[in-house]
Design a protein around this motif. Sequence first.
Motif, PDB file in Angstrom:
ATOM      1  N   LEU A  75       0.728  -1.058  -0.500  1.00  0.00           N
ATOM      2  CA  LEU A  75       0.055   0.109  -0.278  1.00  0.00           C
ATOM      3  C   LEU A  75       0.967   1.064  -0.307  1.00  0.00           C
ATOM      4  N   LEU A  76       1.825   1.463   0.873  1.00  0.00           N
ATOM      5  CA  LEU A  76       2.618   2.836   0.695  1.00  0.00           C
ATOM      6  C   LEU A  76       3.786   2.734  -0.363  1.00  0.00           C
ATOM      7  N   LEU A  77       3.862   1.595  -1.011  1.00  0.00           N
ATOM      8  CA  LEU A  77       4.714   1.196  -2.264  1.00  0.00           C
ATOM      9  C   LEU A  77       3.845   2.264  -3.736  1.00  0.00           C
ATOM     10  N   GLU A  78       2.644   1.349  -3.297  1.00  0.00           N
ATOM     11  CA  GLU A  78       1.755   1.873  -4.336  1.00  0.00           C
ATOM     12  C   GLU A  78       1.437   3.559  -4.373  1.00  0.00           C
ATOM     13  N   ALA A  79       1.600   4.047  -2.733  1.00  0.00           N
ATOM     14  CA  ALA A  79       0.889   5.745  -2.751  1.00  0.00           C
ATOM     15  C   ALA A  79       2.599   6.289  -3.370  1.00  0.00           C
ATOM     16  N   HIS A  80       3.017   5.696  -2.474  1.00  0.00           N
ATOM     17  CA  HIS A  80       4.854   6.363  -3.349  1.00  0.00           C
ATOM     18  C   HIS A  80       4.709   6.087  -4.421  1.00  0.00           C
ATOM     19  N   MET A  81       4.644   5.500  -5.333  1.00  0.00           N
ATOM     20  CA  MET A  81       4.513   5.925  -6.517  1.00  0.00           C
ATOM     21  C   MET A  81       3.453   6.464  -7.004  1.00  0.00           C
ATOM     22  N   LYS A  82       3.262   6.781  -7.009  1.00  0.00           N
ATOM     23  CA  LYS A  82       1.480   7.477  -7.825  1.00  0.00           C
ATOM     24  C   LYS A  82       1.802   8.933  -6.914  1.00  0.00           C
ATOM     25  N   SER A  83       2.302   8.879  -6.162  1.00  0.00           N
ATOM     26  CA  SER A  83       2.510  10.686  -5.571  1.00  0.00           C
ATOM     27  C   SER A  83       4.165  11.174  -5.629  1.00  0.00           C
ATOM     28  N   ARG A  88       9.107  13.517  -8.001  1.00  0.00           N
ATOM     29  CA  ARG A  88      10.179  13.651  -8.505  1.00  0.00           C
ATOM     30  C   ARG A  88      10.420  13.695  -9.931  1.00  0.00           C
ATOM     31  N   LEU A  89       9.518  12.848 -10.640  1.00  0.00           N
ATOM     32  CA  LEU A  89      10.450  12.775 -11.763  1.00  0.00           C
ATOM     33  C   LEU A  89       9.447  13.807 -12.724  1.00  0.00           C
ATOM     34  N   THR A  94      15.627  11.749 -11.860  1.00  0.00           N
ATOM     35  CA  THR A  94      15.335  11.364 -12.442  1.00  0.00           C
ATOM     36  C   THR A  94      16.503   9.806 -12.185  1.00  0.00           C
ATOM     37  N   GLU A  95      16.988  11.013 -10.014  1.00  0.00           N
ATOM     38  CA  GLU A  95      17.558   9.748  -9.523  1.00  0.00           C
ATOM     39  C   GLU A  95      16.141   9.120  -8.431  1.00  0.00           C
ATOM     40  N   VAL A  96      15.357   9.240  -8.298  1.00  0.00           N
ATOM     41  CA  VAL A  96      13.763   8.433  -7.934  1.00  0.00           C
ATOM     42  C   VAL A  96      13.975   6.649  -7.987  1.00  0.00           C
ATOM     43  N   ILE A  97      14.667   6.900  -9.488  1.00  0.00           N
ATOM     44  CA  ILE A  97      14.602   5.587 -10.233  1.00  0.00           C
ATOM     45  C   ILE A  97      15.502   4.375  -9.734  1.00  0.00           C
TER      46      ILE A  97
END
Length: 109
Positions: A75-83, A88-89, A94-97
Amino acid sequence: MNEQLNDAIIDETNCISDRKSHHPDKTKHNLTARLNRIEGQVRGIKNLIEKDAYCDDVLNQISAIQSALNSVGRLLLEAHMKSCVVERLQEGDTEVIDEMMNTFKKLMK
């Protein structure tokens, strides 16, 4: 210092990051409720061990906690990816990748 630890994220090198998440209250409430249940389950396992409960019963409870933690992580991963990651992208970071690849490696252990 204790407040700083409460407000910060500690990465794999134990460095404190002052970056913050900004999840909706509903998401925070959901994650917190799940973690509270997990905390109760961990206390339950401690009690089982103190009462010399049958090992298989304890192991089954440990498995349930691991599953619950994995669910919180997803759940946290999904929220992190979507926000956070999208934001950051969009800012050109791009360091976030690389950060996410390291996170995936940890989650897939």
